[in-house]
Design an enzyme around this catalytic site. Structure first.
Site, PDB file in Angstrom:
ATOM      1  N   MET A  71       0.803  -1.170  -0.119  1.00  0.00           N
ATOM      2  CA  MET A  71      -0.018   0.249  -0.117  1.00  0.00           C
ATOM      3  C   MET A  71       0.785   1.068  -0.577  1.00  0.00           C
ATOM      4  O   MET A  71       0.698   1.720   0.554  1.00  0.00           O
ATOM      5  CB  MET A  71      -1.564   0.449   1.138  1.00  0.00           C
ATOM      6  N   HIS A 117       9.898  -3.365   3.163  1.00  0.00           N
ATOM      7  CA  HIS A 117       9.117  -2.797   1.890  1.00  0.00           C
ATOM      8  C   HIS A 117      10.618  -4.163   1.176  1.00  0.00           C
ATOM      9  O   HIS A 117      10.261  -4.542   0.079  1.00  0.00           O
ATOM     10  CB  HIS A 117       8.348  -2.407   1.972  1.00  0.00           C
ATOM     11  N   ALA A 145       3.815   3.650   1.493  1.00  0.00           N
ATOM     12  CA  ALA A 145       4.798   4.828   2.202  1.00  0.00           C
ATOM     13  C   ALA A 145       5.839   3.372   2.493  1.00  0.00           C
ATOM     14  O   ALA A 145       5.997   3.198   3.855  1.00  0.00           O
ATOM     15  CB  ALA A 145       3.605   4.290   3.909  1.00  0.00           C
ATOM     16  N   LYS A 163       5.635 -10.153   8.776  1.00  0.00           N
ATOM     17  CA  LYS A 163       4.677  -8.768  10.184  1.00  0.00           C
ATOM     18  C   LYS A 163       2.941  -9.443  10.397  1.00  0.00           C
ATOM     19  O   LYS A 163       2.978  -8.893  11.324  1.00  0.00           O
ATOM     20  CB  LYS A 163       4.770  -7.436  10.320  1.00  0.00           C
ATOM     21  N   GLN A 166      -9.861  -2.722   2.558  1.00  0.00           N
ATOM     22  CA  GLN A 166      -9.882  -3.166   3.917  1.00  0.00           C
ATOM     23  C   GLN A 166      -9.104  -1.769   5.348  1.00  0.00           C
ATOM     24  O   GLN A 166      -8.535  -2.601   6.153  1.00  0.00           O
ATOM     25  CB  GLN A 166      -8.263  -3.599   3.167  1.00  0.00           C
ATOM     26  N   SER A 198       6.651  -0.303  10.443  1.00  0.00           N
ATOM     27  CA  SER A 198       5.023  -0.198   9.427  1.00  0.00           C
ATOM     28  C   SER A 198       5.149   0.604   8.885  1.00  0.00           C
ATOM     29  O   SER A 198       5.658   1.761   9.743  1.00  0.00           O
ATOM     30  CB  SER A 198       4.807  -0.714  11.357  1.00  0.00           C
TER      31      SER A 198
HETATM   32  O1  PAF Z   1       0.042  -5.966   3.624  1.00  0.00           O
HETATM   33  C1  PAF Z   1      -0.427  -5.025   2.610  1.00  0.00           C
HETATM   34  O2  PAF Z   1       0.307  -3.966   2.650  1.00  0.00           O
HETATM   35  C2  PAF Z   1      -1.903  -5.124   2.464  1.00  0.00           C
HETATM   36  O3  PAF Z   1      -2.890  -5.514   3.173  1.00  0.00           O
HETATM   37  C3  PAF Z   1      -2.339  -5.727   0.574  1.00  0.00           C
HETATM   38  C4  PAF Z   1      -0.960  -7.160   0.895  1.00  0.00           C
HETATM   39  C5  PAF Z   1      -1.155  -4.561   0.072  1.00  0.00           C
HETATM   40  C6  PAF Z   1      -3.012  -5.911   0.222  1.00  0.00           C
HETATM   41  O4  PAF Z   1      -3.706  -4.508   0.398  1.00  0.00           O
END
Ligand code: PAF
Length: 276
Positions: free
Chosen positions: A30, A37, A32, A149, A61, A185
């Site tokens: 998502m 990542h 940021a 995480k 979500q 995070s």
């Molecule tokens: O972990 C995330 O960043 C989100 O939940 C994902 C897997 C990209 C789905 O929007």
């Protein structure tokens, strides 16, 4: 790195990347982006696959009182990080590209989605399962990489891929931590300096509970909850579960200790594996 915003362009770009027979790895995010990542991108690259990252802040979500509107969106910094880590293609759809007018489908993975964050954030994992299904159908990757995480998310996605015969490999990548142990995070930036200093109580409480559980000492979960309260957290759960089903721990099977707790308006999650 090529950047695409619309599905027909994505399909063309993925076909070009695949060439004759290249494998394709997807890193859904998502945005940021942080070192956690980048560990996913690095792990994907290390397999020799072409790496596609997606950035999409998925409204489905987020609950009605959650942080959708203030979720950080540093697009230029994200692109620079992905380029520096050798990402081949960035898929950045808009909300209308992902959910065009009339969109009516919901993917729901029962059981593994129900407790823990599923109970604290109703509808969250349906939103995750729905968007991840779409991302898999859009990119059609051979593998996809997710951070440990978000351990319950990883379990939900693994279950969904098996149940729906999606035919790709899901790779879980260990959590990346700050030097003091706090899990990286995108939401850590919400913490004030004082909250950031106190946030380390979460990984410390989990580490102490892990030690106590592995030593078969009683009261480990209660002690973790007490240390979180003492540090100013409001705890949603600290829970020891079976690592695959996230239900009751089973003799001889892997276990996981998961926690979610709020410091002020920021909700943090973390988890550790538990040795037999
Ligand atoms: O972990 C995330 O960043 C989100 O939940 C994902 C897997 C990209 C789905 O929007």
């Amino acid at each position: 790195m090529q950047i695409v915003h619309h599905l027909p362009d994505l399909r063309r770009a993925v076909a070009e990347l695949r060439g004759d027979c290249a494998r394709v790895a997807l890193v859904p995010t998502m945005g940021a982006l942080h070192a956690g990542h980048m560990a996913l991108v690095d792990a994907a690259r290390a397999t020799g696959a072409k790496v596609i990252a997606s950035i999409f802040v998925n409204p489905k979500q987020f609950g009605p009182n959650e942080d959708l509107s203030r979720y950080p969106r540093p697009a230029e910094a994200d692109k620079a990080l992905l380029i520096a880590h050798g990402c081949d293609l960035l898929w950045m759809p808009g909300v209308d590209d992902m959910y065009p007018a009339g969109f009516a489908t919901n993917v729901s993975v029962s059981g593994v989605s129900d407790g823990l964050d599923g109970a604290a954030r109703p509808g969250h994992f349906d939103g995750v399962a729905t968007v991840v299904t779409k991302l898999f159908n859009q990119v059609r990757p051979d593998t996809a990489f997710f951070g440990e995480k978000d351990f319950q998310q990883l379990a939900v996605i693994r279950r969904m891929v098996i149940d729906l015969d999606m035919g790709l490999e899901i790779v879980g990548v260990p959590t990346v931590r700050e030097p003091d142990g706090l899990a990286l995070s995108s939401r850590n930036i919400y913490l004030s300096p004082d909250e950031r200093a106190r946030a380390v109580a979460l990984p410390k409480a989990l580490a102490e509970a892990k030690r106590a559980i592995e030593a078969e000492e009683p009261g480990a979960i209660d002690a973790a909850m007490t240390s979180l309260t003492d540090a100013g957290f409001v705890t949603d759960y600290v829970s020891l579960v079976d690592a695959a089903s996230l239900g009751e721990p089973q003799p001889g099977k892997s276990r996981r200790l998961l926690a979610a707790a709020r410091l002020g308006t920021t909700r943090l999650i973390d988890n550790l594996d538990i040795e037999p």
